[in-house]
Scaffold this motif. Structure first.
Motif, PDB file in Angstrom:
ATOM      1  N   ILE A 338       0.837  -1.201   0.000  1.00 52.25           N
ATOM      2  CA  ILE A 338       0.000   0.000   0.000  1.00 52.25           C
ATOM      3  C   ILE A 338       0.871   1.251   0.000  1.00 52.25           C
ATOM      4  O   ILE A 338       0.616   2.214  -0.749  1.00 52.25           O
ATOM      5  N   TYR A 342       0.542   3.949  -2.813  1.00 49.51           N
ATOM      6  CA  TYR A 342      -0.190   5.175  -2.496  1.00 49.51           C
ATOM      7  C   TYR A 342       0.635   6.199  -1.724  1.00 49.51           C
ATOM      8  O   TYR A 342       0.187   7.340  -1.533  1.00 49.51           O
ATOM      9  N   ALA A 639      -9.990   7.421   3.269  1.00 51.90           N
ATOM     10  CA  ALA A 639     -10.200   6.078   2.721  1.00 51.90           C
ATOM     11  C   ALA A 639     -11.224   6.108   1.600  1.00 51.90           C
ATOM     12  O   ALA A 639     -11.040   5.480   0.545  1.00 51.90           O
ATOM     13  N   MET A 645      -5.402   3.653   2.788  1.00 50.57           N
ATOM     14  CA  MET A 645      -5.831   2.331   2.337  1.00 50.57           C
ATOM     15  C   MET A 645      -5.492   1.186   3.289  1.00 50.57           C
ATOM     16  O   MET A 645      -5.802   0.027   2.988  1.00 50.57           O
ATOM     17  N   MET A 671     -10.774   0.243   2.048  1.00 50.36           N
ATOM     18  CA  MET A 671      -9.372  -0.035   2.356  1.00 50.36           C
ATOM     19  C   MET A 671      -8.936  -1.379   1.783  1.00 50.36           C
ATOM     20  O   MET A 671      -9.715  -2.318   1.677  1.00 50.36           O
ATOM     21  N   GLU A 672      -7.657  -1.453   1.469  1.00 46.15           N
ATOM     22  CA  GLU A 672      -7.105  -2.682   0.899  1.00 46.15           C
ATOM     23  C   GLU A 672      -6.589  -3.633   1.964  1.00 46.15           C
ATOM     24  O   GLU A 672      -6.416  -4.823   1.689  1.00 46.15           O
TER      25      GLU A 672
END
Length: 957
Positions: A338, A342, A639, A645, A671-672
Motif C-alpha cells: 500500500i 499510495y 479512505a 488504504m 481499504m485494501e
C-alpha cells in the motif's frame, strides 16, 4: 505464591489526629481517638473473636462474641462498639469471657448445618474459625425444637426453612446457613449504598431479605458483591467457588473495565480463576467493586474467543487460520505494498484504551517509527478528546485534578453529563456515602438518572435540553458573577485578572441570565439560581463530568466553561474540590498519555517540536515526521477518497462505536488491508483482512492509568490462550515491517516511557511494587506522585479564563425529526459489549431499549415493549420501546451495547469544533411503530454472518 490474607481490623480506622493510650492484656497501645478497642487490639496483634464485625462497615455489636472486661467497669461490653480511652485497662481473655463466648457460639451452631466437609466455605468460614477460636468442642442443644436447617421437622414441612435462592447468575443465597449477623445488609447500605437488603421478621423469625421477600435477581440488588464479600459463612457464596473449590493462590491486578481502575485479587487454582475479590489496599476502590469487575471476567474463556491468527484476501472470503509468522508476513506485505502504491501516509493505526500503557506506547511507536507517519489516534477521539483540549488550555494539563479520596472531603458535588451509578459504580458508591453524610448534589442531565434520587439522598436536578451545556454553564456563571459570589482572592492570586475581567463582563450580559437562557435550556431559572448559589457558597465544590459534556459540537467549549466555573469559585488546588472527568474505559487516560493523538508524542508534547523529536529519534533510532497525522474521522474520509488504504486497529471496535455507521462501513470497505487485533470477531472484523488474536488483562503484565491519573500494575495470572501477549504481537508485527523493537518484559517498555516522558520520569515497576500505585506527575519534584494537581499554582502558571459563547448545534429538530436522541451506558454492560455480552451480565440487559416519555409514546401509538423505528437524517434502526418518565418530553435515550441495534447508524457526523469528537448526545430523530428489524439491520446481519465464516482447517498429511 499463596493467598493474600488481608487483615480485618473489625471496625473502620479513626481519622482523628488526637491520640489516646490504653492497656490491652498488659500491653500499652496508642491509637487515634475514636478507635474501637477491637481495632486497637488487632493493631497490637490480638484478635478478639467476632462474627458481626468487619472493618468495611461501621460498628454494630450484635454477635456478642467480642466481649471484653475493663477494669473498674461492670459488665462485659462489646469491643467493637467501645471506644478506646486514655487509661483504660482491658482484658480480652478471662474465664468469664471464655464461658460467655462458648455459650454464644453454642447457640449459633445449634441452628446451623454441620455439613462442613462438603460446604463451599470449608477453609474460608469465619463461623468455623470462631468455633475453634473460642474452644467449642460440643453443643448441648442439638436440633430439637424449631430450626432453620431442615426442610422437614418430625416428618412435617418446616415453615422456618427456606430453599436456596440461585436466581442470581453469580452467587447463591442459602438461608439455612445464615446467622443473621447483618453484615450483608450493612455492606449493601454503607459500602454500596443500594439498600437492597434488609432483615425481615424479629427474633427467631429474623432473616435476610432482598427487598420485600423478593429473589436476589428480582430485587434492587446490583450484584456488586459487597454482601458476598462480607458474609462470614456460606450463606452468600460465589457459584464459581461452589463449582471449582477454594482458591490456593492469588495475584493482585487491576480491573479492565471502566476508568475507576479497581484493584482486585485474582484468586486462582492453578491457571483457573476462582473469583475476583476487591483488594482493600486498592487506592481507587478501597475494597469495593461492581458487577463487572467482580463477576464478569468469564469472557476470557468464552467459546467465541479467537485464539489463532487468520487472514483472507477479500472480505467476502472465509477466514483462513494460519501461523503467527504467516499472519505477520501477510500483514506486512500488504502494508508495504500500500505504501509503495499510495505513499507513506496511506496507512495508520488506532491504539486501544483497553490495552496497557506499554502496549499502547508500542503501537504509536510502530506507526511513527515503522510506518513513517503520525496517522495514529485512539478512542479518546470519540469520547474525552475535548477534555484534553479544554483542560490544557485553562489549567495546563490534560487530565483531572483530584484523586477519588478527595470526594470524602467535598461539600457540594456537581455532576454534569454523567451517570456514575451506571458507568462508574464504585466511585458512585463513595459519592453516595458522602451525600448520606450531608454533602449536597447538583445534577445537570437531560435524563433523571439514578444519581438524582436514591435512598437517603436527593439531588437538585437541572434537566437541560441536549446540546445546551454551554448556555447552562454560562448562566450558572452569570449568577455567581452578578451576585458577587466570585472568590476574588483566589482569582487575583492564581489566575490572569485581565482575562477574568473579560470573561466576567461576558457572562454578566443579560443574554446569559437564567431567565434569558431558559428558552434554550428548558431549566427553571429559580432552580438554576439555587444551584449556582449552592455551588459558590456551599464549601468545597467538586465537579465531575462525563461524555454528556464532551460528546457535543461544543464539547471543548463546555470543558472550558467547567474550568472557568471552578476557578471563579476557587475550587481548585486542594482536597474536596476540582474538575474531574470520569473516563469511560480502563486505560483511556493512559492511551492519551502514551502519545496516541496524531499531533502529540507521549506526555502531550507536540510532534512539531524539534527538541522533543530529537529525544525520541535518539531513543528510537529513526527519523520522525514532524507533520501531525490524520485523526480517525480524517482517516475515514481519506479512505473513501482513495488515499488512506490500510489500518491497524488494536482493541477497538470502530464500526460499532464510531458515529454514522454507514460512513464507517464505506471507509473500511474502501481499504485494501484492515488489521484487527482483538479478542473476538467484532463488528470491525467483518471488513478486516487480517485478524490477530489478542490477550485479556488476565494474561499480560503492564500498567493501566485510571481517571485520577493513577498508574497501577496489571499482572499476568495465566498463560495467554492465544500464545502471545498484545505487546509481543505488536513487536512481531513491527519486526515483519522491518522496524525492530526489542523488549524482554513490559517493565523495560515502562523504563523507556519514563526516560522520554517528564510526567512519568519517576515511574518504574519497582516503585509500583513498593507504593502500590502512583499518580502522575511522578518525577523529582513529586517522587511519590501527585494526588491533587495545581496546589499553589497552575501547571501553565496563571489559570486562563476563556469566553464561552453558546453556539447551537447544526443538528436541529423539525417537523420530520421532532425528537432529540441522546445515548449512554447501563450498569451491567460495558462500551460496545464485546466483553460483557459474553458473560452472564446479559441477564440484566439482553438488548438495547429506547426510553421514551409517556406523552411522546401516546402521540405515536407506542406501548411499552413495542418495536419502534428510530430514524434520523443519517439512517434508521429498530428496537423495543421502554416508556418512562426518566426522560423529558421531546427527548429519547438508548444505549449502544448491542450490535443487533447498531445505534450509531442513527448518529451523525457533526463533531466538536476543536477535536472532532462526535456529537453522539444530540441527534434529531423520529419514532414510529415497527414490526421488527429494519431492512438495513437484516442486510447488516447477513453480511456479518457471511464475513465471520472460518474455513475448516486442512487435514495434516
Amino acid at each position: 505464591m499463596s493467598l493474600i490474607q488481608e487483615i480485618d481490623y473489625g471496625t473502620p480506622r479513626s481519622k482523628s489526629e488526637a491520640m489516646v493510650t490504653l492497656t490491652i492484656d498488659g500491653n500499652s497501645i496508642t491509637v487515634p481517638e475514636g478507635t474501637s478497642i477491637m481495632r486497637a487490639a488487632m493493631e497490637a496483634g490480638t484478635q478478639i473473636p467476632k462474627l458481626c464485625r468487619t472493618d468495611m462497615v461501621d460498628a454494630f455489636g450484635s454477635c456478642r462474641l467480642c466481649l471484653i472486661e475493663i477494669e473498674g467497669r461492670a459488665g462485659t461490653p462489646a469491643s467493637c462498639t467501645t471506644p478506646a480511652m486514655n487509661g483504660l485497662v482491658v482484658h480480652t481473655q478471662t474465664e468469664r469471657l471464655k464461658k460467655l463466648r462458648k455459650g454464644v457460639m453454642e447457640l449459633y451452631i445449634s441452628d446451623h448445618p454441620l455439613d462442613c466437609l462438603t460446604c463451599a466455605a470449608n477453609g474460608d468460614c469465619e463461623l468455623q474459625d470462631m468455633a475453634g477460636a473460642v474452644g467449642l468442642r460440643d453443643v448441648r442443644y442439638g436440633y430439637e425444637g424449631e430450626n432453620h436447617v431442615f426442610a422437614k421437622a418430625d416428618g412435617c414441612t418446616n415453615d422456618n426453612w427456606m430453599p436456596k435462592d440461585e436466581s442470581n447468575p453469580y452467587f447463591t443465597y442459602d438461608p439455612s446457613k445464615c446467622i443473621v449477623c447483618s453484615r450483608c445488609v450493612r455492606a449493601c447500605e454503607e459500602v454500596q449504598g443500594t439498600f437492597a437488603l434488609t432483615i425481615s421478621g424479629r427474633g427467631f423469625d429474623s432473616r435476610v431479605s432482598p427487598g420485600m421477600s423478593e429473589s436476589f435477581l428480582g430485587s434492587e440488588c446490583v450484584s456488586c458483591g459487597a454482601c458476598v464479600q462480607a458474609c462470614p459463612t456460606a450463606t452468600l457464596t460465589e457459584k464459581s467457588v461452589i463449582e471449582i473449590g477454594q482458591p490456593e493462590h492469588c495475584v493482585v491486578t487491576t480491573c479492565a473495565y471502566c476508568g475507576v481502575g479497581c484493584t482486585f485479587k485474582a484468586e486462582m487454582r492453578g491457571e483457573e480463576v476462582v473469583r475476583m475479590v476487591p483488594y482493600k489496599d486498592g487506592k481507587a476502590n478501597r475494597g469495593h467493586s461492581c458487577v463487572k469487575g467482580r463477576f464478569a471476567w468469564g469472557y476470557t474463556t468464552h467459546k467465541e474467543r479467537i485464539l489463532k491468527p487468520m487472514i483472507r484476501e477479500d472480505i467476502a472470503d472465509p477466514w483462513r487460520e494460519v501461523s503467527w509468522d504467516e499472519a505477520f508476513g501477510f500483514a506486512a506485505a500488504k502494508f508495504r505494498g500500500i505504501q509503495q502504491k499510495y505513499g507513506r501516509d496511506a496507512v495508520g493505526g488506532i491504539t486501544s484504551s483497553r490495552c496497557t500503557n506499554e502496549e499502547t506506547y508500542l503501537v504509536q511507536k510502530l506507526i511513527r517509527g515503522g510506518f513513517g507517519n503520525n496517522n495514529v489516534d485512539t478512542c479518546a477521539r470519540v469520547c474525552h478528546s475535548p477534555t484534553g483540549y479544554g483542560l490544557s488550555q485553562t489549567f495546563g494539563t490534560s487530565a483531572g485534578t483530584q484523586d477519588f479520596d478527595s470526594v470524602d472531603h467535598t461539600d457540594v458535588v456537581m455532576i454534569i453529563g454523567a451517570n456514575p451509578a451506571s458507568a462508574h459504580p464504585v466511585f458512585a458508591s463513595r459519592l453516595k456515602k458522602r451525600l448520606r453524610q450531608g454533602a449536597k448534589l447538583i445534577v445537570l442531565d437531560p435524563r433523571r438518572t439514578e444519581m438524582v434520587e436514591g435512598p437517603h439522598m436527593k439531588a437538585l436536578h437541572l434537566p437541560l435540553m441536549p446540546g445546551t451545556n454551554v448556555a447552562m454553564l454560562t448562566a450558572l456563571a452569570h449568577v455567581i458573577v452578578t451576585e458577587g459570589l466570585v472568590d476574588e482572592t483566589f482569582v487575583r492570586e492564581r489566575c490572569d485578572w485581565s482575562e477574568f475581567e473579560e470573561w466576567a463582563t461576558f457572562v454578566a450580559l443579560p443574554k446569559n441570565s437564567p431567565e434569558s437562557t431558559a428558552i434554550m435550556t428548558g431549566v427553571d431559572p429559580k432552580d438554576l439560581r439555587e444551584a449556582a448559589r449552592l455551588f459558590a457558597t456551599g464549601g468545597n465544590g467538586a465537579i465531575y463530568y462525563g461524555l454528556g459534556v464532551t460528546e457535543h459540537s461544543q464539547g471543548s467549549t463546555t470543558v472550558i466553561a467547567i474550568a472557568n466555573l471552578a476557578m471563579a469559585t476557587g475550587n481548585i488546588g486542594r482536597s474536596g474540590v476540582g474538575v474531574n472527568p470520569l473516563r469511560g474505559q480502563n486505560n483511556v487516560q493512559g492511551s492519551c498519555d502514551m502519545g496516541s493523538f496524531p499531533h502529540e508524542l507521549p506526555g502531550y508534547r507536540h510532534i512539531s517540536g524539534d527538541a522533543v523529536r530529537d529525544q525520541f529519534e535518539a531513543m528510537w533510532n529513526v527519523k520522525l515526521n514532524p507533520e501531525p497525522g490524520l485523526r480517525i474521522p480524517n482517516m475515514f474520509d481519506a479512505a473513501i477518497e482513495g488515499t488512506f488504504m490500510g489500518i491497524y486497529v488494536q482493541g477497538e471496535d470502530i464500526l460499532q462505536s464510531d458515529p454514522n455507521t454507514k460512513h464507517v462501513v464505506a471507509a473500511l470497505s474502501s481499504m485494501e488491508c484492515v488489521i484487527v487485533h482483538d479478542l473476538f470477531l467484532n463488528e470491525t472484523a467483518n471488513y478486516a483482512h487480517v485478524f490477530l488474536p489478542g490477550s485479556t488483562f488476565l494474561e499480560k503484565d503492564g500498567t493501566f492509568t485510571n481517571a485520577e491519573r493513577r498508574i497501577q500494575r496489571v499482572r499476568k495470572v495465566m498463560t495467554p490462550r492465544n500464545g502471545l501477549a498484545d505487546w509481543e504481537v505488536t513487536i512481531r508485527l513491527a519486526r515483519a515491517m522491518g522496524y525492530d523493537m526489542h523488549y524482554d518484559h513490559p517493565s523495560q517498555i515502562m523504563d523507556e516511557i519514563a526516560a522520554l516522558t517528564p510526567t512519568f520520569a519517576g515511574v518504574s515497576y519497582a516503585k509500583l511494587e513498593e507504593l502500590g500505585s502512583v499518580q502522575w506527575p511522578c518525577n523529582e519534584k513529586a517522587p511519590e506522585g501527585t494526588p491533587v494537581m495545581h496546589i499553589g499554582g497552575f501547571v501553565r502558571g496563571k489559570g486562563k479564563f476563556i469566553v464561552t459563547e453558546y453556539i447551537p448545534t447544526d443538528e436541529r429538530t423539525g417537523p420530520r425529526y421532532p425528537l432529540l436522541l441522546t445515548t449512554g451506558r447501563i450498569l451491567s454492560q460495558y462500551n460496545v459489549g464485546a466483553q460483557t455480552r459474553r458473560t452472564e451480565n446479559v441477564v440484566w440487559h439482553a438488548e438495547d431499549l429506547l426510553e421514551i416519555h409517556p406523552h411522546d409514546a401516546e402521540q405515536r401509538g407506542i406501548r411499552d415493549g413495542d418495536w419502534v423505528r428510530l430514524k434520523s437524517r443519517a439512517g434508521e434502526t429498530t428496537l423495543r420501546a421502554e416508556i418512562t418518565d426518566r426522560v423529558a418530553p421531546g427527548v429519547v435515550y438508548t444505549t449502544f451495547h448491542h450490535p443487533d441495534t447498531q445505534a450509531n447508524v442513527i448518529t451523525t457526523e457533526f463533531s466538536d469544533w476543536a477535536t472532532n469528537c462526535p456529537e453522539y448526545k444530540v441527534t434529531a430523530v423520529q419514532i414510529s411503530p415497527s414490526n421488527g428489524p429494519s431492512e438495513w439491520q437484516k442486510a447488516y446481519d447477513e453480511q456479518a454472518r457471511h464475513s465471520r465464516r472460518i474455513a475448516p482447517a486442512e487435514a495434516a498429511e
